[in-house]
Design an enzyme around this catalytic site. Structure first.
Site, PDB file in Angstrom:
ATOM      1  N   LEU A  20       0.935  -1.017  -0.043  1.00 20.07           N
ATOM      2  CA  LEU A  20       0.034  -0.217  -0.215  1.00 20.07           C
ATOM      3  C   LEU A  20       1.083   1.265   0.256  1.00 20.07           C
ATOM      4  CD1 LEU A  20      -2.697  -1.009   2.656  1.00 20.07           C
ATOM      5  CD2 LEU A  20      -2.995  -1.047   0.263  1.00 20.07           C
ATOM      6  N   ASP A  21       0.480   2.151  -0.650  1.00 17.36           N
ATOM      7  CA  ASP A  21       1.443   3.477  -0.623  1.00 17.36           C
ATOM      8  C   ASP A  21       1.510   3.953   0.832  1.00 17.36           C
ATOM      9  OD1 ASP A  21       1.286   3.494  -3.266  1.00 17.36           O
ATOM     10  OD2 ASP A  21      -0.266   4.583  -3.774  1.00 17.36           O
ATOM     11  N   LYS A  22       2.506   4.690   0.821  1.00 17.58           N
ATOM     12  CA  LYS A  22       2.880   5.212   2.228  1.00 17.58           C
ATOM     13  C   LYS A  22       1.614   6.034   2.875  1.00 17.58           C
ATOM     14  CE  LYS A  22       5.838   8.432   4.526  1.00 17.58           C
ATOM     15  NZ  LYS A  22       6.917   9.518   4.549  1.00 17.58           N
ATOM     16  N   LYS A  59      -5.215   5.085  -7.718  1.00 13.97           N
ATOM     17  CA  LYS A  59      -5.143   6.501  -7.800  1.00 13.97           C
ATOM     18  C   LYS A  59      -5.104   6.936  -9.245  1.00 13.97           C
ATOM     19  CE  LYS A  59      -2.719   7.071  -3.421  1.00 13.97           C
ATOM     20  NZ  LYS A  59      -1.240   7.114  -2.829  1.00 13.97           N
ATOM     21  N   HIS A 113       0.340   2.466  -7.908  1.00 13.30           N
ATOM     22  CA  HIS A 113      -0.785   3.533  -7.678  1.00 13.30           C
ATOM     23  C   HIS A 113      -1.861   3.194  -8.512  1.00 13.30           C
ATOM     24  CE1 HIS A 113       2.437   5.774  -5.558  1.00 13.30           C
ATOM     25  NE2 HIS A 113       2.896   6.359  -6.500  1.00 13.30           N
TER      26      HIS A 113
END
Ligand code: URA
Length: 242
Positions: free
Chosen positions: A105-107, A190, A187
């Site tokens: 998962l992205d930060k 997004k 990503h």
């Protein structure tokens, strides 16, 4: 066959630290197939032996599985010199298990992240071929609508030509939507929403397969998964059947 040093094997099982284990082993408290083994470097076939400490069979669950509610601002990584990782959120006895995140998962993304030391399981969960759905709650600029849902279901082509598998978008109103994808490109969610002119402001993963977390958990909450949970994770559905 997984042949390993006895001290390493016990350390992976989370029994104690490597240095404590050497003492425990030397004192004769550990038996392998009924015989005391006092050499920490004895080579043990972890897949087939019966390992006991003080006469009790050690749970030979070499493979362990956890779910954590990843907080925003924490890296999906095993270690980093400067920033906190999801592994840093675990107590010391679990940090020794050589767990790693199943996918990333992205930060700035929060929510359900599985940690395991089982590479085969991780591969199955990540691979789009397994058809395991990942469900996200996204807060965006703008209002996702039926035309976005249709574009998602047809399989988006992103600005750089990346082709996405068919996905599901469910508008919730108030600038938020549920997004279900079966792949985990960089990503991905997004970029998919941005390609529809709806940049993501907030992203939370709610489910992997049929394993869900809810809002009662909170950042950093974790628990070990049992067999029933693993079956839920591996449950694949076709999009739209949720
Ligand atoms: N998609 C994203 O864009 N980010 C994540 O962290 C997960 C899925």
């Amino acid at each position: 066959m997984a042949v390993k040093r006895l001290d390493r094997l016990l350390s992976e099982l989370g029994v104690a630290s490597r240095s404590e284990l050497r003492q425990i082993i030397r004192s004769g408290r550990v038996t392998v197939d009924g015989t005391a083994v006092t050499a920490p470097d004895a080579k043990i076939d972890a897949d087939s032996c019966v390992l006991c400490l003080d006469g009790c069979v050690l749970c030979s669950r070499r493979l362990r599985y956890f779910v954590i509610d990843k907080p925003e601002g924490v890296l999906s990584a095993t270690e980093d010199r400067r920033q906190n990782t999801v592994i840093d959120l675990l107590p010391p006895e679990l940090r020794r298990l050589q767990l790693f995140p199943v996918g990333r998962l992205d930060k700035d993304t929060e929510g359900l992240l599985i940690l395991t030391n089982d590479g085969d399981f991780a591969h199955r969960v990540i691979s789009p071929k397994s058809g395991i759905e990942k469900l996200y709650l996204a807060g965006v600029d703008g209002e996702p609508d039926a035309s976005d849902a249709e574009a998602f279901s047809e399989g988006l082509i992103l600005g750089d030509g990346t082709r996405c598998m068919p996905a599901k978008l469910e508008p919730l109103g108030g600038g938020s939507c549920l997004v279900t994808v079966m792949e985990g490109k960089y990503h991905q969610v997004k970029r998919m929403l941005a390609s529809r002119g709806k940049p993501v402001r907030h992203l939370r993963r709610l489910a992997v397969g049929a394993l869900r977390i809810d809002d009662s958990t909170g950042p950093g909450w974790y628990r070990e998964l049992d067999e029933n949970d693993l079956c839920k994770v591996l449950e694949s559905k076709t999009l739209g059947n949720r």
